[in-house]
Scaffold this motif. Structure first.
Motif, PDB file in Angstrom:
ATOM      1  N   VAL A 364     -43.641   0.810  -6.376  1.00 55.65           N
ATOM      2  CA  VAL A 364     -42.664   1.611  -7.139  1.00 55.65           C
ATOM      3  C   VAL A 364     -41.470   0.716  -7.471  1.00 55.65           C
ATOM      4  O   VAL A 364     -40.780   0.222  -6.565  1.00 55.65           O
ATOM      5  N   THR A 365     -41.241   0.492  -8.769  1.00 51.91           N
ATOM      6  CA  THR A 365     -40.053  -0.244  -9.218  1.00 51.91           C
ATOM      7  C   THR A 365     -39.116   0.736  -9.897  1.00 51.91           C
ATOM      8  O   THR A 365     -39.556   1.708 -10.518  1.00 51.91           O
ATOM      9  N   GLU A 366     -37.808   0.481  -9.763  1.00 51.78           N
ATOM     10  CA  GLU A 366     -36.830   1.458 -10.225  1.00 51.78           C
ATOM     11  C   GLU A 366     -35.728   0.771 -11.039  1.00 51.78           C
ATOM     12  O   GLU A 366     -35.411  -0.405 -10.817  1.00 51.78           O
ATOM     13  N   SER A 367     -35.182   1.535 -11.958  1.00 50.26           N
ATOM     14  CA  SER A 367     -33.989   1.085 -12.699  1.00 50.26           C
ATOM     15  C   SER A 367     -33.002   2.232 -12.756  1.00 50.26           C
ATOM     16  O   SER A 367     -33.378   3.384 -12.983  1.00 50.26           O
ATOM     17  N   ALA A 453     -37.134   6.588  -5.394  1.00 48.54           N
ATOM     18  CA  ALA A 453     -38.292   7.349  -5.881  1.00 48.54           C
ATOM     19  C   ALA A 453     -39.464   7.124  -4.938  1.00 48.54           C
ATOM     20  O   ALA A 453     -39.612   6.055  -4.323  1.00 48.54           O
ATOM     21  N   GLU A 454     -40.312   8.140  -4.841  1.00 48.09           N
ATOM     22  CA  GLU A 454     -41.517   8.069  -4.008  1.00 48.09           C
ATOM     23  C   GLU A 454     -42.735   8.382  -4.856  1.00 48.09           C
ATOM     24  O   GLU A 454     -42.749   9.324  -5.652  1.00 48.09           O
ATOM     25  N   TYR A 455     -43.787   7.560  -4.667  1.00 47.53           N
ATOM     26  CA  TYR A 455     -45.070   7.885  -5.297  1.00 47.53           C
ATOM     27  C   TYR A 455     -45.866   8.716  -4.301  1.00 47.53           C
ATOM     28  O   TYR A 455     -46.072   8.309  -3.154  1.00 47.53           O
ATOM     29  N   VAL A 456     -46.316   9.903  -4.754  1.00 44.81           N
ATOM     30  CA  VAL A 456     -47.070  10.825  -3.902  1.00 44.81           C
ATOM     31  C   VAL A 456     -48.453  11.028  -4.519  1.00 44.81           C
ATOM     32  O   VAL A 456     -48.615  11.815  -5.449  1.00 44.81           O
ATOM     33  N   THR A 462     -57.878   7.733  -4.902  1.00 39.87           N
ATOM     34  CA  THR A 462     -58.435   7.111  -3.697  1.00 39.87           C
ATOM     35  C   THR A 462     -58.251   5.598  -3.728  1.00 39.87           C
ATOM     36  O   THR A 462     -58.797   4.891  -2.893  1.00 39.87           O
ATOM     37  N   GLY A 463     -57.467   5.129  -4.704  1.00 38.59           N
ATOM     38  CA  GLY A 463     -57.282   3.682  -4.829  1.00 38.59           C
ATOM     39  C   GLY A 463     -56.065   3.154  -4.119  1.00 38.59           C
ATOM     40  O   GLY A 463     -56.037   1.996  -3.724  1.00 38.59           O
ATOM     41  N   ASN A 464     -55.014   3.988  -3.978  1.00 38.18           N
ATOM     42  CA  ASN A 464     -53.771   3.508  -3.380  1.00 38.18           C
ATOM     43  C   ASN A 464     -53.151   4.563  -2.477  1.00 38.18           C
ATOM     44  O   ASN A 464     -53.383   5.760  -2.639  1.00 38.18           O
ATOM     45  N   LEU A 465     -52.331   4.059  -1.552  1.00 37.28           N
ATOM     46  CA  LEU A 465     -51.550   4.926  -0.690  1.00 37.28           C
ATOM     47  C   LEU A 465     -50.196   5.194  -1.324  1.00 37.28           C
ATOM     48  O   LEU A 465     -49.713   4.418  -2.156  1.00 37.28           O
ATOM     49  N   GLY A 466     -49.549   6.285  -0.925  1.00 34.68           N
ATOM     50  CA  GLY A 466     -48.207   6.568  -1.408  1.00 34.68           C
ATOM     51  C   GLY A 466     -47.184   5.637  -0.785  1.00 34.68           C
ATOM     52  O   GLY A 466     -47.415   5.029   0.261  1.00 34.68           O
ATOM     53  N   THR A 467     -46.011   5.540  -1.428  1.00 37.31           N
ATOM     54  CA  THR A 467     -44.960   4.668  -0.910  1.00 37.31           C
ATOM     55  C   THR A 467     -43.619   5.025  -1.542  1.00 37.31           C
ATOM     56  O   THR A 467     -43.555   5.678  -2.588  1.00 37.31           O
ATOM     57  N   TRP A 468     -42.534   4.585  -0.935  1.00 45.51           N
ATOM     58  CA  TRP A 468     -41.183   4.747  -1.462  1.00 45.51           C
ATOM     59  C   TRP A 468     -40.734   3.462  -2.157  1.00 45.51           C
ATOM     60  O   TRP A 468     -41.100   2.366  -1.742  1.00 45.51           O
TER      61      TRP A 468
END
Length: 478
Positions: A364-367, A453-456, A462-468
């Motif tokens: 997760v990249t943020e601006s 931001a968090e990816y949920v 099934t390819g990736n785990l969530g993260t902040w």
């Protein structure tokens, strides 16, 4: 070892005379030293009181037995001597006498009507009788009865298990382990005393692909009732037959051990493992792969492959395992990835594959936009907003996850610590895999904030785990 069959076997050599009522020389009948004492021929069941010989009997045991004695001078002055035998059970419960008709021969059989019982010990002696007096008796003879066959032998061979894969091939030596136990007389808990005798296991006889008959090969049994047989077998299906034989000559039923001997062994299984230095990685992090190859006969080449989720299987590296059996490689992980190590096999080792699956967190990249300047509080960089402006946070998720969920969290700094102000509901990622949140700052002047931001992921990802994502810091001024 003699066999008593229905009162007609256990023989003592000698001459016998007309039957007379059972009478013992010890009951007062005179002994005439001039009368010839019978002889007991070699091979007769005749042992000492301390070391009786072993004999076996039929089942059920007979009601008597015959002995054979020899009289040196069966006839003197026209008088033929009568042979008599006195026998007794060593436990003192029974005794009996037997006699034979007067015949002018040197060897004759005498029947003694003494019932025989498995496990018991018996004694007997013989005399000649001229109708008036007895000769001096022979030295006592003793025998023990063992009428019980040993148990069926147990046969094992780890090289050729009854069920499973043979570990040896035709022509290779293998060892069969054989064991059995003696059977005790009925009602006996141990082989001791005059009524519970058992001769003990003596040897085994065996035959390959045929029942062991007369002249079959024999193996001595040790004190524990075991023996080993080492042979090299030809190709094919075979049956090893084994009988156990005790010291009295009783023989067990045959054990039949069936085995299959291959012409050659299939390739041995190969020990191959694959490990990674972690089970989960950040997006784009480098995974270290270590394949370990066990002992092989020739080839030491291992190939390492990677197959990302929704991707193709690709070769990472191929090479020789080092002196420790290891081959290492690195790979950048961006999503769930399955690694495999493959060994092609050689002349004696079978091909082998090992696999390891790892997971990866999304990135997760943020601006944060809308600020008019920046400042620092301590070492932390803050963007500065006018209270009339709006702060806009945009998050981008990689790999692309259009339609998946992103949410935003805002915290306010107060009293020396951070407090969560709000966490947004899920916002669907656009086709560019982005989501945004605007923050009104009208009532926030003079305060400090941070936003992330968090990816949920949903169950469909099934390819990736969530993260902040990382915290973005801002301050609000008038």
């Amino acid at each position: 070892m003699n066999r008593l069959r229905n009162g007609a076997a256990l023989l003592l050599a000698g001459a016998l005379v007309t039957a007379l009522p059972a009478v013992a020389a010890a009951d007062g009948t005179p002994v005439d030293p001039a009368l010839p004492t019978p002889t007991v021929p070699a091979g007769t069941s005749c042992g000492s009181a301390d070391s009786p010989v072993w004999s076996t009997v039929s089942t059920p045991p007979p009601a008597g037995f015959s002995v054979q004695i020899g009289i040196p001078r069966p006839t003197v002055n026209g008088v033929s001597y009568q042979g008599v035998v006195h026998a007794w059970d060593a436990d003192g419960t029974q005794s009996a006498d037997g006699s034979a008709d007067r015949l002018p021969v040197t060897s004759q059989s005498v029947y003694v009507p003494l019932p025989l019982t498995d496990g018991h010990t018996y004694g007997w002696h013989a005399s000649t009788y001229d109708g008036t007096s007895y000769s001096a008796p022979t030295d006592p003879c003793y025998f023990r009865l063992d009428g019980s066959a040993p148990v069926v032998p147990a046969v094992t061979d780890p090289d050729f298990p009854p069920e499973g894969t043979p570990k040896k091939a035709a022509g290779q030596p293998t060892t069969f382990s054989i064991s059995a136990a003696e059977s005790l007389p009925a009602g006996c808990a141990a082989a001791d005393g005059p009524d519970c005798s058992a001769s003990g296991l003596d040897h085994f006889v065996y035959g390959l692909d045929q029942q062991p008959g007369i002249g079959a090969a024999a193996l001595p049994a040790d004190a524990a009732g075991t023996a080993d047989l080492t042979v090299a077998l030809p190709w094919g299906v075979h049956t090893l037959y084994v009988d156990a034989v005790d010291a009295a000559g009783n023989r067990s039923s045959a054990a039949a051990y069936q085995l299959t001997v291959p012409s050659q062994l299939p390739p041995a299984a190969t020990d191959l493992t694959l490990a990674t230095n972690a089970s989960s990685y950040d997006y784009g992090a480098t995974a270290k792969l270590t394949a370990h190859l066990g002992q092989t006969d020739g080839s030491r080449t291992v190939a390492l492959y990677a197959q990302p989720y929704d991707g193709k299987k690709t070769l990472v590296t191929t090479g020789q395992a080092d002196a420790d059996g290891d081959l290492t490689a690195t790979y950048k992980v961006t999503r769930r990835t399955t690694f495999t190590a493959e060994f092609a096999g050689d002349d004696r080792q079978a091909p082998a594959t090992a696999a390891r699956t790892v997971t990866a967190r999304a990135r997760v990249t943020e601006s944060l936009t809308g600020s008019y300047t920046t400042t620092h509080y301590g070492s932390t960089l803050y963007r500065v907003y006018h209270h009339t402006a709006k702060a806009k946070q945009t998050a981008t998720v990689a790999p692309a996850k259009p339609g998946q969920c992103a949410r935003f969290q805002i915290q306010r700094y107060a009293s020396g610590t951070w407090h969560t102000e709000t966490t947004s509901a899920c916002r669907a990622l656009t086709s560019q895999s982005t989501a945004a949140m605007s923050v009104t700052l009208t009532r926030s002047a003079g305060q400090r904030f941070r936003i992330r931001a968090e990816y949920v992921p949903s169950s469909k990802d099934t390819g990736n785990l969530g993260t902040w994502g990382a915290w973005q810091y801002y301050a609000v001024r008038r």
